[in-house]
Design an enzyme around this catalytic site. Sequence first.
Site, short mmCIF file in Angstrom:
data_model
loop_
_atom_site.label_atom_id
_atom_site.label_comp_id
_atom_site.label_asym_id
_atom_site.label_seq_id
_atom_site.Cartn_x
_atom_site.Cartn_y
_atom_site.Cartn_z
N HIS A 171 33.39 159.80 -8.89
CA HIS A 171 33.07 158.41 -9.19
C HIS A 171 33.37 157.57 -7.96
O HIS A 171 34.37 157.79 -7.27
CB HIS A 171 33.90 157.92 -10.39
N ASP B 277 30.64 160.54 -18.01
CA ASP B 277 29.47 161.27 -18.53
C ASP B 277 29.81 162.70 -18.96
O ASP B 277 29.13 163.26 -19.82
CB ASP B 277 28.37 161.33 -17.46
#
Length: 367
Positions: free
Chosen positions: A249, A300
Site C-alpha cells: 500500500h 483487498d
Amino acid sequence: MALSKGLAGVIADQTRISSTHNAILSYAGYPINELKDAPFEEIVYLLWHGQLPSRDELAAFRFELVSQMALPYETVQLMARIAREPQHPMSILRTTVSLPGTTNDVKRDEPPRILGKMLAAIAAIIRIRNDQPIKHAHRQWGVVENFIYLFSGKRPTASEVKMLNTVMILHADHEFNASTFTARVVASTQSDYYSCLTAAVCALKGPLHGGANEQVFHMLETIHHNHQDPVEFVNQRLAAGDKIMGFGHRVYKNGDPRAVILREIAKTLARDTDNMAYFDLQEQISQVMAEKTHLHPNVDYYTALIYHCFNLDAETFTPMFAACRTAGWLAHIIEQQARGCLIRPSSEYVGQTNRHYPTGKEENAID
C-alpha cells in the site's frame, strides 16, 4: 517544482473527513479501531456531519436511509435490460449510477436518498445477473441487514450483519484515494451528485484500485483448483516480474490496519462456510510474501474471501466495494462543493519544443 510520480506524498487539499496520518486511519478524528463495531449508519452520519449523532438523530437517520433503499420503476426496467448484458458488473453499475441523474427529481436527490439508491442498485444488479427477483427493504431493519437481504434474498444472522457492518465501515472512506479524488475533481466543477459518483465508479473499476479484490480471489481459485503449491506459485510469479494482488500500500508501509481486522472476519466466515481451504492458502501466501518482498496484505486481500463467503461471484466484489465507499464519496463531494474552488493542477511539458508548422508548401495545400 519537484515532480512526484502519481502525486505520491503531494498534499492536494485539506479535509475534515478522514486521515491516514502516521499510518493510522481515522474518521473525523476517531481511530478506526474504535469505530469498527459501531452501527454503519452512525459512521455515515459522522462522515457527513463531522460528529456522532445523538440516539434520536441516529434513529431518524437510520429510518431515512432505509426508507430510500428502493429504486424508481423506470430505473428497474432499464436495469433489467442492461444488467443481463455480458459486461463486467462495474460497467453495468457505471450506467446504472447515471440513470437516476436523468430523472426530473435530481434536485431533490440529497445524500441520504442517493446512498439508499446506490445500495439498492448494487443489490439489484447482483440479483438480476443471477436471474433472481429484486427484493424490497424492510423499514424496521437496519441498513446493513437490509443490504444483505437485498443482494442475497435471505435475512442474515446477527453475526453476518455484525461482520459485514465492520467491512462496510472499514471501506467507507480512505481520504484522497483514486476514486475519491476523481469524485472531488468533478465536484469542484459544481457538477451534480450523479456525475461525481459516475466518475468515481469509473475510477474504482480499475484493477489497481477497486478491482484488486476480484483479482485476489481469481488467484486463490487458480491455486486451489489446480492443486498448486502456493509458495511455488508466488515464487514463479515474482520471478516473472508479475504483481501479487492484495499486497502493499502506498500509505501503509508496515501493514494495512484494516487488513488486520478483516483477517479475523475472513477466518470466522471461512470456518462457518466451509471455506478454510482458501483461508489457509491466504495464510501461506501472506507468509511467503512477507519473507520475499516484505509486503503485507492490504484491504483487498481478505475482503475477497469475505465476499466469497457471502456467496457472491468474484465479478461483483468491486460493486460491493462501491456500496461501502459511496458514503465516503458523498462526504467528499459535499466538502468539495462547499469549497467553491476548481481543481486544476499544472503539468510539466516534456515533449519537443521550437517546432514550426510548414507554410507555403505545395503538399500542404488543400484542393
